[in-house]
Design an enzyme around this catalytic site. Structure first.
Site, PDB file in Angstrom:
ATOM      1  N   TYR A  63     -10.025 -17.496   6.711  1.00 50.07           N
ATOM      2  CA  TYR A  63     -10.734 -16.454   5.736  1.00 50.07           C
ATOM      3  C   TYR A  63     -12.228 -16.956   5.873  1.00 50.07           C
ATOM      4  CZ  TYR A  63      -6.072 -15.107   4.095  1.00 50.07           C
ATOM      5  OH  TYR A  63      -4.799 -14.551   3.972  1.00 50.07           O
ATOM      6  N   GLY A 214      -6.584  -2.009  -1.180  1.00 47.14           N
ATOM      7  CA  GLY A 214      -7.665  -1.453  -2.331  1.00 47.14           C
ATOM      8  C   GLY A 214      -7.256   0.064  -2.567  1.00 47.14           C
ATOM      9  N   ALA A 218      -6.876   3.713  -6.355  1.00 45.75           N
ATOM     10  CA  ALA A 218      -6.995   5.246  -6.645  1.00 45.75           C
ATOM     11  C   ALA A 218      -8.726   5.546  -6.644  1.00 45.75           C
ATOM     12  CB  ALA A 218      -6.287   5.874  -7.378  1.00 45.75           C
TER      13      ALA A 218
END
Length: 327
Positions: A63, A214, A218
């Site tokens: 990462y 994600g 909305a």
């Protein structure tokens, strides 16, 4: 939200963590972020996480700078958290970049030492094989990982994206505390075989991307909102072919969010938490307010009817992991 979230116990060894965890992949800039102080953001988020009882902190050696950023943020606070990291994906950069899964003893030994140094700690609480090496028997990989427990460098073992049969073979060598896999309203593949096997064996489930990269918040209403460097442009769910159809699935999430007076993302996380006490999702964020929203999902109650409506949601297009496996 002011109080701490409830706790859950992972695996037969009963590793206690907050019911909502925290994933640090955001600090790898996979989503096209720029213009912010990573260290300042990480320190602020972790300080708030400790106050909220969000104790499971998840990272990986691939990462980007996330382990180092996390290590600096943990300085002086290491004992407040359960730190998980991973090894097993070997990435080379340059003119001919490549990705190889490596579950060998030599590579594991090399990576655990580097992870401990970057994290600034003498042990990792939960150590995952990030992917399953097709050329190395899982029994060997887990046996070598268990050596790290005997040496005090690792406390518990996990596997990420492991098929049910692999999970069973691994658990026969050493108890597997958790299996990490993509699981959300948009990705339900775990439910056929991996979830029943994990529950039979007493292995906890740690859903990554519990907010559908994600999308289940909305808040993304157009592909144009994604930066050119945002990795989601390569995820089939966000492709031009599937984007609009997947947006339509969010109407159910929005409706239920309004009914329970919560945010859509909280409904998505609450749905996962309602699947069983052995589930601890690890949404990621760089902002305290979103961390607070995610943690508060632990207090959202969904009715049987609402859960049934959410269960009808399915994403359009294959998951990114399937696309990667074909390369």
């Amino acid at each position: 939200m002011t109080g701490a979230i409830p706790t859950r116990a992972l695996g037969i060894e009963r590793l206690t963590v907050g019911s909502v965890g925290y994933g640090t992949m955001s600090f790898a800039d996979f989503y096209g972020q720029s213009g912010y102080d990573k260290d300042e953001s990480a320190r602020a988020v972790l300080a708030r996480a400790a106050a909220l009882g969000v104790t499971l902190i998840d990272t990986a050696d691939v990462y980007g700078p996330s382990e180092e950023i996390l290590g600096r943020a943990l300085d002086g606070h290491r004992d407040e958290f359960v730190v998980a990291t991973k090894f097993g994906i070997r990435i080379s950069t340059g003119p001919n970049p490549s990705r190889k899964i490596d579950g060998t003893r030599a590579y594991m030994r090399q990576q655990i030492e580097q992870s401990l140094r970057r994290l600034g700690t003498d042990h990792v609480d939960l150590y995952y094989a990030h992917r399953i090496d097709p050329d190395t028997p899982i029994e060997d990989t887990v046996g070598w990982m268990a050596e790290l427990i005997a040496e005090g460098k690792v406390r518990h073992l996990g596997l990420s994206e492991a098929p049910a049969a692999t999970l069973r073979r691994a658990h026969s060598v050493h108890p597997i505390t958790a299996v990490q896999t993509e699981w959300s309203l948009w990705e339900r593949g775990i439910e056929d075989e991996v979830l029943p096997t994990a529950r039979e064996l007493g292995i906890a489930v740690i859903p990554w991307s519990p907010l559908g990269h994600g999308a289940l918040t909305a808040t993304i209403t157009s592909r144009d909102e994604l930066a050119e460097t945002d990795i989601r442009r390569q995820v089939p769910y966000f492709s031009e072919e599937h984007f609009d159809a997947n947006q339509a699935t969010l109407e159910t999430v929005r409706r239920i969010a309004a009914e329970v007076e919560a945010e859509p993302g909280q409904v998505a996380l609450a749905w996962l938490l309602h699947q069983g006490d052995d589930v601890v999702p690890i949404p990621g964020t760089r902002r305290q307010r979103y961390l607070e929203q995610n943690a508060a999902a632990a207090f959202v109650t969904l009715s049987p009817g609402q859960l049934a409506d959410l269960n009808t949601i399915r994403a359009h297009g294959p998951r990114a992991e399937e696309m990667e496996a074909r390369k």
